[in-house]
Scaffold this motif. Structure first.
Motif, PDB file in Angstrom:
ATOM      1  N   LEU A   1     -79.785  55.136  -0.306  1.00  0.00           N
ATOM      2  CA  LEU A   1     -81.055  54.656   0.289  1.00  0.00           C
ATOM      3  C   LEU A   1     -81.900  56.081   0.217  1.00  0.00           C
ATOM      4  O   LEU A   1     -83.237  56.029  -0.266  1.00  0.00           O
ATOM      5  CB  LEU A   1     -81.042  54.201   1.572  1.00  0.00           C
ATOM      6  CG  LEU A   1     -82.334  54.083   2.355  1.00  0.00           C
ATOM      7  CD1 LEU A   1     -83.260  52.899   1.549  1.00  0.00           C
ATOM      8  CD2 LEU A   1     -82.187  53.663   3.949  1.00  0.00           C
ATOM      9  N   LEU A   2     -81.156  57.200   0.615  1.00  0.00           N
ATOM     10  CA  LEU A   2     -82.051  58.529   0.475  1.00  0.00           C
ATOM     11  C   LEU A   2     -82.216  58.817  -0.710  1.00  0.00           C
ATOM     12  O   LEU A   2     -83.436  59.353  -1.116  1.00  0.00           O
ATOM     13  CB  LEU A   2     -81.188  59.585   1.184  1.00  0.00           C
ATOM     14  CG  LEU A   2     -81.887  60.866   1.374  1.00  0.00           C
ATOM     15  CD1 LEU A   2     -83.312  60.683   2.389  1.00  0.00           C
ATOM     16  CD2 LEU A   2     -81.124  61.894   1.880  1.00  0.00           C
ATOM     17  N   ALA A   3     -81.437  58.661  -1.804  1.00  0.00           N
ATOM     18  CA  ALA A   3     -81.873  58.927  -3.261  1.00  0.00           C
ATOM     19  C   ALA A   3     -82.926  58.054  -3.618  1.00  0.00           C
ATOM     20  O   ALA A   3     -83.766  58.435  -4.431  1.00  0.00           O
ATOM     21  CB  ALA A   3     -80.647  58.674  -4.124  1.00  0.00           C
ATOM     22  N   LEU A   4     -82.925  56.594  -3.468  1.00  0.00           N
ATOM     23  CA  LEU A   4     -84.279  56.107  -3.692  1.00  0.00           C
ATOM     24  C   LEU A   4     -85.521  56.616  -3.200  1.00  0.00           C
ATOM     25  O   LEU A   4     -86.286  56.320  -3.552  1.00  0.00           O
ATOM     26  CB  LEU A   4     -83.614  54.396  -3.304  1.00  0.00           C
ATOM     27  CG  LEU A   4     -82.693  53.647  -4.395  1.00  0.00           C
ATOM     28  CD1 LEU A   4     -82.417  52.396  -3.756  1.00  0.00           C
ATOM     29  CD2 LEU A   4     -83.371  53.756  -5.843  1.00  0.00           C
ATOM     30  N   ALA A   5     -85.311  56.744  -1.830  1.00  0.00           N
ATOM     31  CA  ALA A   5     -86.535  57.444  -1.239  1.00  0.00           C
ATOM     32  C   ALA A   5     -86.784  58.781  -1.932  1.00  0.00           C
ATOM     33  O   ALA A   5     -88.228  58.834  -1.919  1.00  0.00           O
ATOM     34  CB  ALA A   5     -86.218  57.533   0.356  1.00  0.00           C
ATOM     35  N   PHE A   6     -86.030  59.533  -2.405  1.00  0.00           N
ATOM     36  CA  PHE A   6     -86.566  60.675  -3.101  1.00  0.00           C
ATOM     37  C   PHE A   6     -87.167  60.321  -4.542  1.00  0.00           C
ATOM     38  O   PHE A   6     -88.127  60.837  -4.784  1.00  0.00           O
ATOM     39  CB  PHE A   6     -85.253  61.455  -3.584  1.00  0.00           C
ATOM     40  CG  PHE A   6     -84.930  62.237  -2.352  1.00  0.00           C
ATOM     41  CD1 PHE A   6     -85.189  62.351  -1.103  1.00  0.00           C
ATOM     42  CD2 PHE A   6     -84.032  63.494  -2.592  1.00  0.00           C
ATOM     43  CE1 PHE A   6     -84.883  63.362  -0.281  1.00  0.00           C
ATOM     44  CE2 PHE A   6     -83.341  64.341  -1.669  1.00  0.00           C
ATOM     45  CZ  PHE A   6     -83.845  64.187  -0.659  1.00  0.00           C
TER      46      PHE A   6
END
Length: 110
Positions: free
Chosen positions: A38-43
């Motif tokens: 999820l954090l990678a997609l947010a980045f």
């Protein structure tokens, strides 16, 4: 006409960014994804939106806009690769690149 195109592009990239984060949240909620994904997609979402804004709106010298966009994309790619292949130092490097890109983007705001 140019302002309308910039506004339309901003809306489109904003929608794409929100869609990426919602998709990541859905994967986490359903148990198919992790918080790191999820954090990678947010980045990646921030890279898309900030990269477009950097190229379309905050283009003093064009080379600075290209460099800032490249920083965001490199950060998203490094962090996503580090998470997907379970390589901690690569994910950490992606986080550091992301922080550098955000600071550079904020410095360039008028």
């Amino acid at each position: 006409m140019g302002d309308r195109l910039v506004q339309a592009g901003t809306a489109l990239t904003g929608f794409a960014g929100v869609a990426l984060v919602v998709y990541g949240g859905y994967r986490v909620r359903s148990g198919a994804g992790t918080m790191e994904e999820l954090l990678a997609l947010a980045f990646l979402a921030v890279a898309i939106v900030a990269g477009y804004r950097s190229m379309a709106v905050h283009t003093g010298p064009r080379i600075n806009a290209v460099g800032n966009t490249a920083l965001f994309l490199a950060a998203a790619a490094a962090y996503g690769s580090g998470v997907n292949f379970d390589i901690g130092p690569v994910a950490t490097a992606g986080q550091a690149l992301f922080a550098i890109a955000v600071v550079y983007f904020l410095i360039r705001l008028d």
